[in-house]
Design a protein around this motif. Structure first.
Motif, PDB file in Angstrom:
ATOM      1  N   THR A  71       0.819  -1.211   0.000  1.00  0.00           N
ATOM      2  CA  THR A  71       0.000   0.000   0.000  1.00  0.00           C
ATOM      3  C   THR A  71       0.855   1.263   0.000  1.00  0.00           C
ATOM      4  N   PRO A  72       1.873   1.399   0.849  1.00  0.00           N
ATOM      5  CA  PRO A  72       2.751   2.565   0.729  1.00  0.00           C
ATOM      6  C   PRO A  72       3.419   2.659  -0.640  1.00  0.00           C
ATOM      7  N   ALA A  98       7.792  -1.556   4.803  1.00  0.00           N
ATOM      8  CA  ALA A  98       6.836  -0.552   5.289  1.00  0.00           C
ATOM      9  C   ALA A  98       5.554  -1.190   5.792  1.00  0.00           C
ATOM     10  N   GLY A  99       4.905  -0.485   6.724  1.00  0.00           N
ATOM     11  CA  GLY A  99       3.594  -0.877   7.220  1.00  0.00           C
ATOM     12  C   GLY A  99       2.585   0.229   6.965  1.00  0.00           C
ATOM     13  N   ILE A 100       1.380   0.067   7.507  1.00  0.00           N
ATOM     14  CA  ILE A 100       0.321   1.052   7.303  1.00  0.00           C
ATOM     15  C   ILE A 100      -0.427   1.282   8.610  1.00  0.00           C
ATOM     16  N   PHE A 140       6.337   3.594   8.097  1.00  0.00           N
ATOM     17  CA  PHE A 140       4.941   3.282   7.824  1.00  0.00           C
ATOM     18  C   PHE A 140       4.211   4.504   7.290  1.00  0.00           C
ATOM     19  N   LEU A 141       3.097   4.215   6.620  1.00  0.00           N
ATOM     20  CA  LEU A 141       2.226   5.237   6.067  1.00  0.00           C
ATOM     21  C   LEU A 141       1.122   5.499   7.076  1.00  0.00           C
ATOM     22  N   LEU A 142       1.092   6.713   7.595  1.00  0.00           N
ATOM     23  CA  LEU A 142       0.150   7.105   8.642  1.00  0.00           C
ATOM     24  C   LEU A 142      -0.924   8.015   8.068  1.00  0.00           C
ATOM     25  N   GLU A 150     -10.598  16.578   5.442  1.00  0.00           N
ATOM     26  CA  GLU A 150      -9.517  16.146   4.571  1.00  0.00           C
ATOM     27  C   GLU A 150      -8.793  14.980   5.242  1.00  0.00           C
ATOM     28  N   VAL A 151      -8.140  14.136   4.438  1.00  0.00           N
ATOM     29  CA  VAL A 151      -7.267  13.101   4.993  1.00  0.00           C
ATOM     30  C   VAL A 151      -5.844  13.383   4.540  1.00  0.00           C
ATOM     31  N   VAL A 152      -4.913  13.140   5.453  1.00  0.00           N
ATOM     32  CA  VAL A 152      -3.497  13.405   5.199  1.00  0.00           C
ATOM     33  C   VAL A 152      -2.730  12.120   5.461  1.00  0.00           C
ATOM     34  N   PHE A 153      -1.918  11.720   4.485  1.00  0.00           N
ATOM     35  CA  PHE A 153      -1.086  10.531   4.624  1.00  0.00           C
ATOM     36  C   PHE A 153       0.376  10.952   4.622  1.00  0.00           C
ATOM     37  N   GLY A 154       1.098  10.575   5.670  1.00  0.00           N
ATOM     38  CA  GLY A 154       2.503  10.899   5.762  1.00  0.00           C
ATOM     39  C   GLY A 154       3.336   9.669   6.064  1.00  0.00           C
TER      40      GLY A 154
END
Length: 334
Positions: A71-72, A98-100, A140-142, A150-154
């Motif tokens: 996914t990342p 990586a994880g999520i 990981f993707l947070l 809104e959604v924010v992925f970092g």
């Protein structure tokens, strides 16, 4: 408090005591669907599904950890340039794992993890109830939600740091080797250059919904492994049962994958859910048959039948959305 980058690490493919194996860089598993321009294989989706089936049948913890890595990779491949150029290549070639952490976004309008704009980045506060791969992953993707929808992925390092602590390992009925914990966020700041994607929650939810209506390939992998146990048992009735169930498994597998490959993602969601619940039925029958054929021995913790049955139960709730839960319960009442 700003998130720190992960230290470079290479996965070895050899498990430490108490840990599942992580796919090696040389295997190409971690980059199977990653862009070739960044060191990935860019293989067809069917190849990724077959790998998932094989891994889940052998060790569902290993499957689950590597499954989240993809996914990342997919997010960065189409995300912001700074984050993509920093991390996509080491994730694609397997240098980093990586994880999520974003399933909590499905609780909208609740905000279990709140993202707030601050100077130079985004602050994350709240609790991630379920994070897999702690101590195994490099980053990981947070995901977090904002007050204005809104959604924010970092991207951040998968280790304790200012604003990020982990709970102890969660006590699970299966997949104890997955190193699953909760994460407590208290002022974790992800800098702008580590933000992969920002988009309205409505759009994210619309794109996310079809993903969990599709059948998880791991369901077929666990079912197939259980049928292999029946075939290897040396018992004629067990082998006959395996033959009947394998025909059912092949049929629902064809239907489920045809919906993925031939139908636009947002269409025929009800049909996808029907296929998903049929796959659960066959998996449950296969794992139950493996235990029945194994008798009392199958209940020993060293016997694979009980492990496959418990892993099958985990797959019933993994990635479960309200729509999936409703459809599954309705099918069980029918």
């Amino acid at each position: 408090m700003t998130s720190s980058p992960p230290p470079p690490r290479r996965t070895t493919g050899r498990a430490s005591p108490g840990r599942p194996s992580t796919p090696s860089k040389a295997s190409g598993v971690l980059g199977v669907n990653a862009p070739a321009a960044y060191g990935g294989a860019e293989a067809p989706a069917a190849v990724g599904r077959e790998i998932a089936e094989i891994l889940s049948g052998a060790c569902c913890s290993t499957f689950f950890i590597q499954a989240q890595h993809h996914t990342p990779v997919r997010t960065l491949a189409t995300g912001e340039e700074a984050a993509r150029e920093r991390w996509l290549r080491p994730l694609s070639d397997g240098t980093l794992l990586a994880g999520i952490a974003f399933s909590h976004l499905r609780a909208h309008p609740k905000l279990p993890v709140r993202a707030t704009r601050v100077a130079g980045g985004w602050r994350f506060d709240g609790r991630v109830p379920w994070y897999t791969g702690w101590g195994l992953n490099d980053l990981f993707l947070l995901g977090g939600g904002t007050e204005d929808g809104e959604v924010v992925f970092g991207v951040t390092g998968a280790h304790e740091q200012p604003g990020l602590t982990a709970t102890g390992p969660l006590q699970l009925a299966a997949l104890t080797g997955s190193h699953t914990v909760g994460l407590v966020l208290d002022g974790l700041v992800v800098p702008d250059e580590a933000v992969a994607v920002r988009l309205p929650h409505e759009r994210w939810a619309r794109e996310d919904l079809p993903k969990n209506t599709n059948t998880n390939p791991a369901v077929f992998g666990v079912a197939r492994a259980a049928l292999d146990l029946l075939d290897a048992s040396g018992d004629a009735e067990a082998k006959d049962t395996a033959g009947v169930l394998r025909d059912r498994l092949d049929a629902v597998r064809r239907d489920a994958y045809a919906l993925v490959d031939e139908v636009p993602p947002a269409e025929r969601l009800d049909d996808r859910l029907v296929a998903k619940t049929r796959a659960y039925d066959v998996m449950r029958a296969a794992t139950t048959a493996a235990i029945a054929a194994g008798g009392g021995r199958a209940f020993g913790l060293t016997h694979p039948a009980q492990r496959l049955a418990r892993e099958g139960l985990f797959l019933v709730v993994q990635g479960q959305t309200p729509e999936v839960r409703t459809a599954h319960l309705a099918a069980l009442r029918a």
